[in-house]
Structure formats: C-alpha cells, structure tokens
Design a protein around this motif. Structure first.
Motif, PDB file in Angstrom:
ATOM      1  N   ASN A  90       0.847  -1.191   0.000  1.00 23.27           N
ATOM      2  CA  ASN A  90       0.000   0.000   0.000  1.00 23.27           C
ATOM      3  C   ASN A  90       0.877   1.233   0.000  1.00 23.27           C
ATOM      4  O   ASN A  90       1.822   1.319   0.772  1.00 23.27           O
ATOM      5  CB  ASN A  90      -0.875   0.031   1.255  1.00 23.27           C
ATOM      6  N   GLY A  91       0.533   2.193  -0.843  1.00 23.95           N
ATOM      7  CA  GLY A  91       1.298   3.431  -0.889  1.00 23.95           C
ATOM      8  C   GLY A  91       0.710   4.485   0.047  1.00 23.95           C
ATOM      9  O   GLY A  91      -0.154   4.204   0.870  1.00 23.95           O
ATOM     10  N   PHE A  92       1.193   5.721  -0.131  1.00 26.84           N
ATOM     11  CA  PHE A  92       0.686   6.858   0.647  1.00 26.84           C
ATOM     12  C   PHE A  92      -0.646   7.302   0.059  1.00 26.84           C
ATOM     13  O   PHE A  92      -0.826   7.306  -1.155  1.00 26.84           O
ATOM     14  CB  PHE A  92       1.667   8.034   0.564  1.00 26.84           C
ATOM     15  N   SER A  93      -1.551   7.699   0.946  1.00 29.82           N
ATOM     16  CA  SER A  93      -2.829   8.228   0.486  1.00 29.82           C
ATOM     17  C   SER A  93      -2.864   9.733   0.713  1.00 29.82           C
ATOM     18  O   SER A  93      -2.438  10.221   1.763  1.00 29.82           O
ATOM     19  CB  SER A  93      -3.968   7.555   1.243  1.00 29.82           C
ATOM     20  N   THR A  94      -3.380  10.466  -0.262  1.00 29.65           N
ATOM     21  CA  THR A  94      -3.500  11.928  -0.103  1.00 29.65           C
ATOM     22  C   THR A  94      -4.974  12.338  -0.030  1.00 29.65           C
ATOM     23  O   THR A  94      -5.299  13.507  -0.153  1.00 29.65           O
ATOM     24  CB  THR A  94      -2.825  12.661  -1.284  1.00 29.65           C
ATOM     25  N   GLU A  95      -5.833  11.356   0.157  1.00 34.94           N
ATOM     26  CA  GLU A  95      -7.264  11.636   0.189  1.00 34.94           C
ATOM     27  C   GLU A  95      -7.616  12.628   1.302  1.00 34.94           C
ATOM     28  O   GLU A  95      -7.274  12.417   2.463  1.00 34.94           O
ATOM     29  CB  GLU A  95      -8.022  10.325   0.402  1.00 34.94           C
ATOM     30  N   GLY A  96      -8.258  13.685   0.924  1.00 32.11           N
ATOM     31  CA  GLY A  96      -8.703  14.684   1.912  1.00 32.11           C
ATOM     32  C   GLY A  96      -7.591  15.554   2.461  1.00 32.11           C
ATOM     33  O   GLY A  96      -7.824  16.348   3.372  1.00 32.11           O
ATOM     34  N   VAL A  97      -6.389  15.412   1.928  1.00 32.75           N
ATOM     35  CA  VAL A  97      -5.257  16.193   2.446  1.00 32.75           C
ATOM     36  C   VAL A  97      -5.076  17.469   1.622  1.00 32.75           C
ATOM     37  O   VAL A  97      -4.977  17.421   0.397  1.00 32.75           O
ATOM     38  CB  VAL A  97      -3.954  15.350   2.442  1.00 32.75           C
ATOM     39  N   LYS A  98      -5.056  18.614   2.318  1.00 35.07           N
ATOM     40  CA  LYS A  98      -4.833  19.899   1.639  1.00 35.07           C
ATOM     41  C   LYS A  98      -3.492  20.496   2.045  1.00 35.07           C
ATOM     42  O   LYS A  98      -2.916  21.301   1.344  1.00 35.07           O
ATOM     43  CB  LYS A  98      -5.955  20.877   1.990  1.00 35.07           C
ATOM     44  N   LYS A  99      -3.022  20.079   3.199  1.00 34.17           N
ATOM     45  CA  LYS A  99      -1.782  20.623   3.740  1.00 34.17           C
ATOM     46  C   LYS A  99      -0.970  19.452   4.308  1.00 34.17           C
ATOM     47  O   LYS A  99      -1.489  18.686   5.132  1.00 34.17           O
ATOM     48  CB  LYS A  99      -2.155  21.590   4.864  1.00 34.17           C
TER      49      LYS A  99
END
Lengths: 272, 302
Positions: A90-99
């Motif tokens: 599993n990689g990194f998730s950026t879901e919902g990340v703005k900062k």
C-alpha cells in the motif's frame, strides 16, 4: 500473467550523493507513491526497494551503496539487466489532504519523492523536512529545492548544513505554528517513532513507511511480520493510528531466521 | 455444519493454515485464526537458529507458487514467547518441527512439548534442504523410525507426520507411520522440487535453484495421494495441496481428508481465504442437502 520477475534494462544511472544512485528502467506498471518492487540481481539476491520516481514511461529506484547487494547495484551502468516484480504494498494516500508535512531521514526521501510529485500535482500545500547525518548525505536536496523552494527545511546531525539537530525537532517547531492534515514520513524507524509520538500528541494524522526483512513481497510467507501485520502487504505505509497500537513498532524487528531482536541491537534495515 | 473434530482438536471448520505460510509469529497466527481458520500451523521449528536461503525464495508462476525458503527458524530455544502468546489463540495451534536426524527431531519435540501444542506436525518432507527432511519422508522404514522416536517423546500430544508426494508409495509411508504411532497423517507437502528459469536472465530464478511447487497445479496429485492414504490408514488425514475454494475443499474431504490445509490460496485470496472457503463449502452443502461435513469425508471411495 504471473508474478515472476521481468528482466528490464537500466536506461540511466543518476549519481545523487556520493553514496546514493538512482537507476531508471522501463517497466510498465501502475504504481503509487510508497509502493515497492522486488529487485532481483540474477544469481545474487533479491531485495524490496521503494520506487523513487514514477512516470508513465519509466520507473526508478534509489539505492544506498551500503551492503554487498547494494554496492553491486551501485556499480551498474546503463544497459545492465535487472529483474523486477511488483509493485507491491500500500502506498501513501492523499485523500482529503490539503496541507502536508513530509519528514525524511537519510535515504527515507527515496519513497517520498513520488509523494512530493503527487502533492504538487494535486495542489497540496507541502513542506518537506530533509535530514541526514551531514551535508554530503542529503538525498534529493537539489531536486527538492527546485520543487519546493522555501518549503524545504534541512537538518543535519552535525550542523554542516541547515539546522543542526534532528528532523523531529524541526517538525515540532513547525507543528507549533501550523496544523497539517497529514504528516508523512520515511527514514530510520527510531526517527519515525519520534515523528509518530509528536503527531499523536498534537492529534495530527500521519502515514509512515516501514521496512522489515522480506521474502515473498506479496503477503504469503509472513517473514516481514510486525505484530499481526505483514509489512509487505498490509504496509509498507501504515497509518499513525495503526502504529500507535503496535507493540513492536519502534522497538523490535526480526532477523532472517525470524528471531526477534530490539531495533537498537539491530541498527536499521533500510538500504533505500 | 462445518464443526470438525480432528484428532481431538475441536475446530469450527475444517480449514487449517498450512505450515510455512504466515506462521512466523504468534500475533499473525492469531489473526489467521480470527480471520476464520479452524486451526493454525506454526512455521516449522528446527534445532538451531537458521537464516534460510537468499532471495528469491517465494515466487508465483502461472499455475501456482514455488518456494525455497530454506526452513528459517529461530530454533526451539527461542520459541517460548510465541508459544506463550499462542495460548490465547482462538483456534487450536499445531506446532511443526523438523530436524536433519532422528536425534534432532526428538530434541526439538522434547524442547516444545512443555508448551503443550494441540498437535505436533513432523515435517519429514520439505524438498528444499538437502539433508533436512527429504530422506525421511520418501521411505516407509525411515519415516516410521522418526515417528516412533517422536511418539516416545510426545506422550499424549497427538503427532502427525507431513508426507511428501515424492514417495514412490505414499500409502505405504502413511501406513508405516500409523503403525509407528502417528495419530494423524498430513499430506501433501509441496511437490518437486521444481525450478523456474528466466530466459532473459539465462538463470534459475530461485536463489536455491530448486523449490517446492504448490497451488492449483498440484491439486490432482494431492487428491490422489490423500485418496490412496485414506485406503491405507484408519487415522484421520489433514489433506492439502492446491485447495483454493470451497469446491476444492469438498473434493479433498471426499478423497478422505477430515481437515483441509490452506496455504498458497492466501496468495490468490488473501488472509480471508479461510472464511471464503468455509462459506463456499456451506453453500455447496446446503444446495446438496449435506448437514455435516463428516458425511462426505471419504465419499469418493467405492
């Protein structure tokens, strides 16, 4: 379609620092930042290595010339053939990340480079803390300055560049002033334990990329187990929440035999 | 419906995690039990700490897996913590042991009986190490000698030799083991050894060159072996080799297996394989009006 290694030719070798080399090769695969390949040198050995560059045309891995396997890889030129299978995990998730704040120690910046790329494409406000023992070992510094400018924070253990001290000190300072949606980290496990502790205290989500000795890479053999998790398949990127409940993270690892040892006793697996 | 009594082991379903798969530590074994395995087998424990082979050690080829992990073990002297943690396991725990001589087999057995595993699997069939295992499982006489020696050490703990399909007459090996005191028979270990060569690399892919073949490709051989063993012994059989779904498991039961091992299927279906296989078995049984799995054990025999 099997999962056997595919032989690919190295198209380019980029010297990053005195001891880090990036190997580019053509391998068509849908890969996410944080995923890894099992990289086989025919007749020698096979190791899990995170992808340090991901594009439609080519992939790359970055290797620190440290152990006998990686020293051999560091001698490779364009045209050398290697076997690769994957990508796995599993990689990194950026879901919902703005900062986001990204913390890299030593060669931990390798799997974080495709994440930086993704963050920039997605318009995520990104700060990067790059730490190493000394100025000579700052991996991907030039590239990170180009991409992030003032949002790159450098620390060295000996103060030969940037702030003298550890990445965790800089992280604590930054978190005193701002609240990112997620802190991402990869590096020595002891450092990541520090990152996790700080994030838990500040109630900030985190995602950390771990390493254990692996064999199959696809969640069957159980060699890379940490508590009841297989780092190859359940990880290598874990949420801070998962790791905060772990009895072994930051404390224990396993030898090739499966025997448990303390991380301190062991040093660190990471070869990039 | 799937409740199984295997040699006194009370199992909620007949699926058993095969040795060498995910069995390195107690926490993961407990997770496999929570995920639905009726019983779990630990990775084989040997006499001394051993690293195993270099990678590649486990590969998936087109029709199954091939492995030459080389029996890495922390050694029985380092096994106490895992055994203690396994006391809380939701499913019965089978310990697996190996040695390169009869003395080593009994040494390891003696070293772990104090932890009271539900059963001890005797790995006399790993095809991957030149000395360890291989010779024992191919000969009825030698297999029986190992079983007899281990039986003397184990007292009330049931013992189960794991047999190799490489034996010329696997039924004869099973019968000899039963006579020597085996309480159950486990069959089959991986087939082979086989090998994978990469044309472009011009080299064998496994570091050990040769490795044991498992997965869907070996199912017909596993079924045949279990079928023959069922006719030769009266002790219960743990049948395994290429079982990937409920229908495979039903067929294995029909060949004569009371308990059904699952290993390579975790590659194709993940750790959920045990629950999926159990559910599929139940669906088939409901359709066929079979009330208990016991009804179909050995059903394929005349």
């Amino acid at each position: 379609m099997s999962e056997l290694p595919q032989i690919v030719k190295i198209t380019k070798v980029q010297r990053e620092t005195g001891e880090h080399h990036t190997l580019f090769f053509n391998f068509k695969a849908e890969a996410a930042p944080g995923q890894f390949l099992m990289v086989w040198i025919p007749g020698v050995d096979e190791k899990p290595i995170s992808l340090s560059k991901i594009s439609k045309e080519e992939l790359a891995i970055t290797v620190q010339c440290k152990g006998s396997w990686s020293k051999r890889v560091c001698g490779f030129e364009s045209g050398t053939k290697i076997g690769v299978r994957g990508p796995y995990g599993n990689g990194f998730s950026t879901e919902g990340v703005k900062k986001a704040i990204i913390v890299a120690g030593g060669c931990g910046s390798a799997p974080l480079m495709p994440l930086v790329e993704k963050c920039l494409v997605e318009g995520i406000e990104t700060k990067f803390i790059l730490g190493a023992q000394n100025a000579k070992k700052l991996l991907f510094k030039k590239e990170l300055i180009e991409k992030l400018g003032d949002n790159l924070y450098i620390t060295t253990d000996d103060g030969s560049e940037g702030t003298k001290g550890f990445t965790t000190q800089t992280l604590e300072e930054l978190l005193g002033k701002e609240k990112p949606d997620c802190v991402y980290s990869c590096g020595p496990e002891i450092m990541m334990k520090g990152v996790l502790d700080i994030c838990q205290k500040k109630k900030i989500k985190s995602q950390l990329s771990l390493e254990r000795y692996m064999r199959c890479g696809f969640g069957v053999c159980g060699q890379c187990v940490m508590d009841d998790l297989m780092v190859c398949k359940d990880g290598p990127v874990f949420s801070g929440k998962t790791l905060s409940e772990s009895a072994e993270f930051g404390k224990l690892t396993r030898l090739k035999s499966g025997k448990e040892v303390s991380l301190k006793e062991f040093g660190d697996w990471r070869q990039c | 419906m799937l409740e199984t009594d295997f040699c006194g082991l009370k199992m909620k379903n007949p699926t058993v995690l095969a040795s060498g798969v995910m069995g390195c530590n107690a926490a993961l074994l407990k997770r496999v039990a929570r995920e639905g395995a009726g019983a779990v087998t630990m990775k084989s424990i040997g006499p001394k700490e051993k690293e195993g082979h270099k990678n590649p050690t486990v590969l998936e080829w087109e029709h199954g897996l091939i492995n030459a992990v080389g029996l890495p073990t922390a050694g029985y002297k380092n096994a106490e913590k895992e055994f203690k943690e396994l006391e809380k396991c939701k499913s019965p725990v089978i310990a697996s042991i190996y040695g390169s001589s009869i003395e080593e087999f009994t040494e390891v057995a003696e070293g772990i009986i104090g932890f009271e595993p539900a059963m001890i699997e005797i790995n006399i069939s790993c095809p991957n190490t030149k000395r360890e295992g291989q010779i024992f499982g191919t000969s009825p006489e030698v297999a029986a000698e190992v079983v007899k020696a281990v039986a003397e050490v184990c007292g009330k703990i049931p013992i189960m030799p794991k047999l190799t399909p490489q034996a010329n007459n696997i039924a004869a090996v099973a019968a000899a083991c039963e006579q020597a005191g085996a309480n159950a028979i486990c069959a089959i270990n991986t087939l082979g050894p086989g090998m994978v060569i990469d044309a472009d690399a011009r080299k064998p892919v496994l570091a050990n060159k040769f490795g044991g073949v498992s997965g869907p490709a070996i199912k017909p051989i596993a079924l045949r072996c279990v079928y023959q063993i069922y006719e030769a012994v009266s002790v219960p059989i743990l049948g395994l080799g290429g079982i990937s779904n409920g229908r495979d498991a039903i067929e294995m039961a029909m060949a004569g297996a009371t308990a059904i091992g699952v290993g390579s299927a975790t590659f194709y279906r993940g750790i959920e394989a045990f629950k999926l296989i159990s559910d599929e078995m139940k669906t088939w049984m409901k359709e066929q009006g079979v009330k208990s799995i016991k009804e179909i054990v050995g059903a394929a025999h005349d």
